[in-house]
Design a protein around this motif. Structure first.
Motif, mmCIF file in Angstrom:
data_model
loop_
_atom_site.group_PDB
_atom_site.id
_atom_site.type_symbol
_atom_site.label_atom_id
_atom_site.label_comp_id
_atom_site.label_asym_id
_atom_site.label_seq_id
_atom_site.Cartn_x
_atom_site.Cartn_y
_atom_site.Cartn_z
ATOM 1 N N SER A 1 -4.367 -4.999 -1.175
ATOM 2 C CA SER A 1 -4.171 -3.561 -1.181
ATOM 3 C C SER A 1 -4.532 -2.836 -0.234
ATOM 4 N N ALA A 2 -5.923 -3.027 0.134
ATOM 5 C CA ALA A 2 -6.378 -2.172 1.365
ATOM 6 C C ALA A 2 -5.774 -2.553 2.742
ATOM 7 N N GLY B 1 -4.090 1.544 -0.837
ATOM 8 C CA GLY B 1 -3.717 1.805 -2.124
ATOM 9 C C GLY B 1 -4.585 0.750 -3.066
ATOM 10 N N ASP B 2 -4.378 1.284 -4.303
ATOM 11 C CA ASP B 2 -4.948 0.281 -5.437
ATOM 12 C C ASP B 2 -4.183 -0.987 -5.745
ATOM 13 N N ARG B 3 -4.600 -1.805 -6.734
ATOM 14 C CA ARG B 3 -4.233 -2.934 -7.324
ATOM 15 C C ARG B 3 -2.541 -2.724 -7.478
ATOM 16 N N SER B 4 -2.544 -1.608 -8.227
ATOM 17 C CA SER B 4 -1.003 -1.648 -8.712
ATOM 18 C C SER B 4 -0.123 -1.444 -7.797
ATOM 19 N N ASP B 5 -0.386 -0.912 -6.499
ATOM 20 C CA ASP B 5 0.447 -0.952 -5.326
ATOM 21 C C ASP B 5 0.884 -2.400 -4.901
ATOM 22 N N ASP C 1 -7.491 -6.523 -4.444
ATOM 23 C CA ASP C 1 -7.713 -5.366 -4.027
ATOM 24 C C ASP C 1 -8.062 -5.214 -2.246
#
Length: 261
Positions: A52-53, A58-62, A49
């Motif tokens: 990603s930030a 984006g979220d974790r999938s990114d 997390d």
């Protein structure tokens, strides 16, 4: 029997020998494979997390999508350390010296190690990739041609690093020294664009991360699987692979043909 037929026969025999060794003693391969898997899980579930930030909100999938290509190439570096150790064991235990005296094709001894290592690297990449898919990695926009190009890049990169690892194993006096000499194959991905983009690093550190073989290969693999910009990284990755493969081959050939002391 003609020379090409002899070379193929003896190389196949040496390949079978190396694969049998890997099957009978899987602990080294599994230990080396554990490193990228643990890093994948650590950075996704502990730092995911936050990372990603930092990459743009984006979220974790990114971040999973960003991380997996780099760790696939890191997996190759980890696996080839086992090759250096295996070659060093053969050198120190006298197997190579004995094979030199036998009526076999000289190049088959090393070629068997190289082909076996590339196969193990591909299998390891598949396993790490499966873990990545299990935790959310997707490359849905990649075409069949891009998947084939990605596979070709991984195989070529594995071939290049394997030749370097074989050379390291041949000049190492024992397995411990071979493992230590091959540590850059794991260390370099850590200071590449595997975990964060180059422009997010301190200015003085960016050239270190940029001008090394892993970064252009990682960016090329990301471009093929995720559709990001590849730019000149594709040519750089190809040039690094060819240069390392030729250098490792010439180095290994010189050491192997050296008269034993």
């Amino acid at each position: 029997m003609s020379t090409p037929s002899l070379a193929v026969r003896d190389t196949t025999t040496m390949l079978r020998r190396n694969l049998l060794h890997a099957r009978r003693y899987p602990s080294l391969t599994l230990n080396l494979l554990l490193t990228p898997v643990m890093l994948l899980l650590l950075f996704v579930y502990i730092f995911g997390d936050t990372m990603s930030a930092g990459l743009g909100g984006g979220d974790r999938s990114d971040y999973i999508a960003y991380l997996v290509p780099g760790l696939l190439l890191m997996t190759i570096g980890s696996t080839t350390i086992g090759t250096a150790v295996s070659v060093s064991n053969d050198m120190s235990e006298g197997i190579i010296a004995r094979l030199r005296t036998m009526a076999i094709h000289r190049g088959s001894v090393i070629t068997g190690h190289v082909i076996g290592s590339v196969l193990q690297s591909v299998i390891s990449v598949v396993l790490v990739g499966a873990v990545g898919v299990a935790i959310g990695f997707r490359a849905t926009n990649a075409t069949a041609v891009e998947w084939l190009a990605a596979l070709g890049l991984l195989v070529l990169f594995a071939l290049a690093l394997t030749w370097i690892a074989v050379g390291m194993g041949m000049v190492s006096p024992n397995a411990e020294a071979a493992s230590n000499n091959a540590l850059p194959l794991i260390f370099l991905p850590l200071i590449s664009s595997t975990f964060v983009p180059i422009d997010a690093m301190p200015g003085w550190f960016q050239p270190i991360a940029q001008y090394q073989p892993f970064t252009p290969a990682i960016e090329t693999l990301r471009g093929l699987l995720l559709g990001t910009e590849i730019g000149h990284n594709g040519w750089l990755a190809l040039a690094w692979c060819l240069a390392l493969a030729v250098l490792g081959h010439l180095w290994t050939k010189k050491v192997f043909n050296r008269d034993p002391k």
